[in-house]
Design a protein around this motif. Structure first.
Motif, short mmCIF file in Angstrom:
data_model
loop_
_atom_site.label_atom_id
_atom_site.label_comp_id
_atom_site.label_asym_id
_atom_site.label_seq_id
_atom_site.Cartn_x
_atom_site.Cartn_y
_atom_site.Cartn_z
N TRP A 10 11.22 4.32 -15.57
CA TRP A 10 10.71 4.67 -14.24
C TRP A 10 9.54 5.64 -14.43
CZ3 TRP A 10 15.09 5.44 -10.22
CH2 TRP A 10 14.59 5.30 -8.93
N PRO A 11 8.44 5.19 -15.02
CA PRO A 11 7.36 6.09 -15.49
C PRO A 11 6.63 6.87 -14.41
CG PRO A 11 6.71 3.80 -15.73
CD PRO A 11 8.16 3.80 -15.31
N GLY A 12 6.70 6.47 -13.17
CA GLY A 12 5.98 7.19 -12.14
C GLY A 12 6.84 8.05 -11.25
N HIS A 13 8.09 8.27 -11.64
CA HIS A 13 9.00 9.05 -10.79
C HIS A 13 8.78 10.54 -11.04
CE1 HIS A 13 12.55 10.66 -8.90
NE2 HIS A 13 12.81 9.47 -8.39
N PRO A 14 8.22 11.26 -10.05
CA PRO A 14 7.88 12.67 -10.26
C PRO A 14 9.04 13.56 -10.68
CG PRO A 14 6.96 11.87 -8.20
CD PRO A 14 7.87 10.80 -8.71
N GLY B 21 0.78 -1.23 0.00
CA GLY B 21 0.00 0.00 0.00
C GLY B 21 0.81 1.27 0.00
N SER B 22 2.14 1.18 -0.08
CA SER B 22 2.96 2.39 -0.04
C SER B 22 2.93 3.09 -1.39
CB SER B 22 4.41 2.06 0.32
OG SER B 22 5.06 1.46 -0.78
N GLN B 23 3.33 4.34 -1.40
CA GLN B 23 3.35 5.14 -2.61
C GLN B 23 4.76 5.22 -3.20
OE1 GLN B 23 0.76 6.33 -4.16
NE2 GLN B 23 -0.69 5.63 -2.63
N VAL B 24 5.64 4.31 -2.80
CA VAL B 24 7.01 4.32 -3.31
C VAL B 24 7.00 4.02 -4.80
CG1 VAL B 24 9.26 3.20 -3.17
CG2 VAL B 24 7.95 3.62 -1.09
N VAL B 25 7.70 4.84 -5.55
CA VAL B 25 7.78 4.66 -6.99
C VAL B 25 9.07 3.92 -7.29
CG1 VAL B 25 7.91 5.87 -9.18
CG2 VAL B 25 6.52 6.81 -7.34
N VAL B 26 8.96 2.79 -7.95
CA VAL B 26 10.14 2.00 -8.26
C VAL B 26 10.29 1.87 -9.75
CG1 VAL B 26 10.10 0.70 -6.10
CG2 VAL B 26 8.86 -0.16 -8.07
N GLU C 246 16.54 13.52 -24.36
CA GLU C 246 16.51 12.13 -24.83
C GLU C 246 16.85 11.15 -23.71
OE1 GLU C 246 19.11 11.92 -28.20
OE2 GLU C 246 17.84 13.24 -29.42
N LEU C 247 17.89 11.46 -22.95
CA LEU C 247 18.28 10.57 -21.86
C LEU C 247 17.21 10.54 -20.76
CD1 LEU C 247 22.07 11.49 -21.61
CD2 LEU C 247 21.06 9.41 -22.60
N THR C 248 16.61 11.69 -20.50
CA THR C 248 15.56 11.75 -19.48
C THR C 248 14.32 11.00 -19.95
OG1 THR C 248 16.45 13.86 -18.70
CG2 THR C 248 14.24 13.29 -17.98
N GLU C 249 14.04 11.03 -21.24
CA GLU C 249 12.93 10.23 -21.77
C GLU C 249 13.17 8.74 -21.51
OE1 GLU C 249 12.36 11.29 -25.88
OE2 GLU C 249 11.01 12.92 -25.35
N GLU C 250 14.41 8.31 -21.71
CA GLU C 250 14.75 6.90 -21.42
C GLU C 250 14.53 6.59 -19.95
OE1 GLU C 250 18.49 5.36 -22.97
OE2 GLU C 250 18.47 6.94 -24.51
N LEU C 251 14.92 7.51 -19.08
CA LEU C 251 14.72 7.30 -17.65
C LEU C 251 13.23 7.21 -17.30
CD1 LEU C 251 17.43 9.72 -16.27
CD2 LEU C 251 17.27 7.27 -15.73
N VAL C 252 12.43 8.08 -17.90
CA VAL C 252 10.99 8.07 -17.62
C VAL C 252 10.35 6.79 -18.16
CG1 VAL C 252 8.79 9.24 -18.11
CG2 VAL C 252 10.78 10.57 -17.40
N GLU C 253 10.85 6.30 -19.28
CA GLU C 253 10.35 5.03 -19.80
C GLU C 253 10.64 3.89 -18.82
OE1 GLU C 253 11.73 4.21 -23.77
OE2 GLU C 253 11.05 6.18 -24.48
#
Length: 146
Positions: free
Chosen positions: A71-75, A25-30, A62-69
């Motif tokens: 880790w899609p829920g990392h604010p 139930g935690s909100q930790v984004v992994v 471009e690199l940040t897009e790869e990171l978001v892909e």
């Protein structure tokens, strides 16, 4: 751009890399463990920051897009990607990402970020700023439960 400290990113990557699961139930984004190893995510994050610091905004985005892909829920990563889009003049993509953050009720102050200066004065940005303020406003309501 308000970047998270690398130590915070390392701590979460280390926990994920050790196979430790967050509490139920935690909100930790992994990160998506199938996308990249923790070491690869950290290396990608460091490369993205170096590109930003070096003024290579296209590479940073471009690199940040790869990171978001990965880790899609990392604010913080979503916010950084919004900054990258704004710096490249892609206001629609930047605003879409900021809208996503508002929906997540994340506390950012986009009105103070020089990376988002190209969005200032746009009605959609002004609306998002108002929604950020509302979403992150403290709540001072309580009732006696018993």
């Amino acid at each position: 751009m308000r970047r998270c400290g690398w130590l915070g990113l390392v701590a979460v990557i280390a926990v994920v890399g050790c196979g430790v699961s967050p509490p139920s139930g935690s909100q930790v984004v992994v990160p998506d463990s199938t996308a990249a190893s923790p070491a690869a995510l950290l290396e990608l994050y460091e490369r993205a920051n170096a590109a930003y610091e070096g003024g290579e905004i296209g590479v940073f985005r471009e690199l940040t897009e790869e990171l978001v892909e990965a880790w899609p829920g990392h604010p913080r990563l979503i916010y950084n990607l919004a900054c990258g889009h704004a710096l490249e003049g892609d206001s629609d993509a930047a605003l879409d990402l900021l809208d996503r953050l508002v929906a997540m009720r994340v506390a950012f102050e986009p009105w103070d970020d020089d990376d988002l200066v190209s969005l200032r004065g746009m009605s959609r940005f002004d609306g998002l700023v108002d929604r950020f303020a509302q979403a992150t406003a403290p709540t001072f309501f309580s009732e006696v439960a018993f």
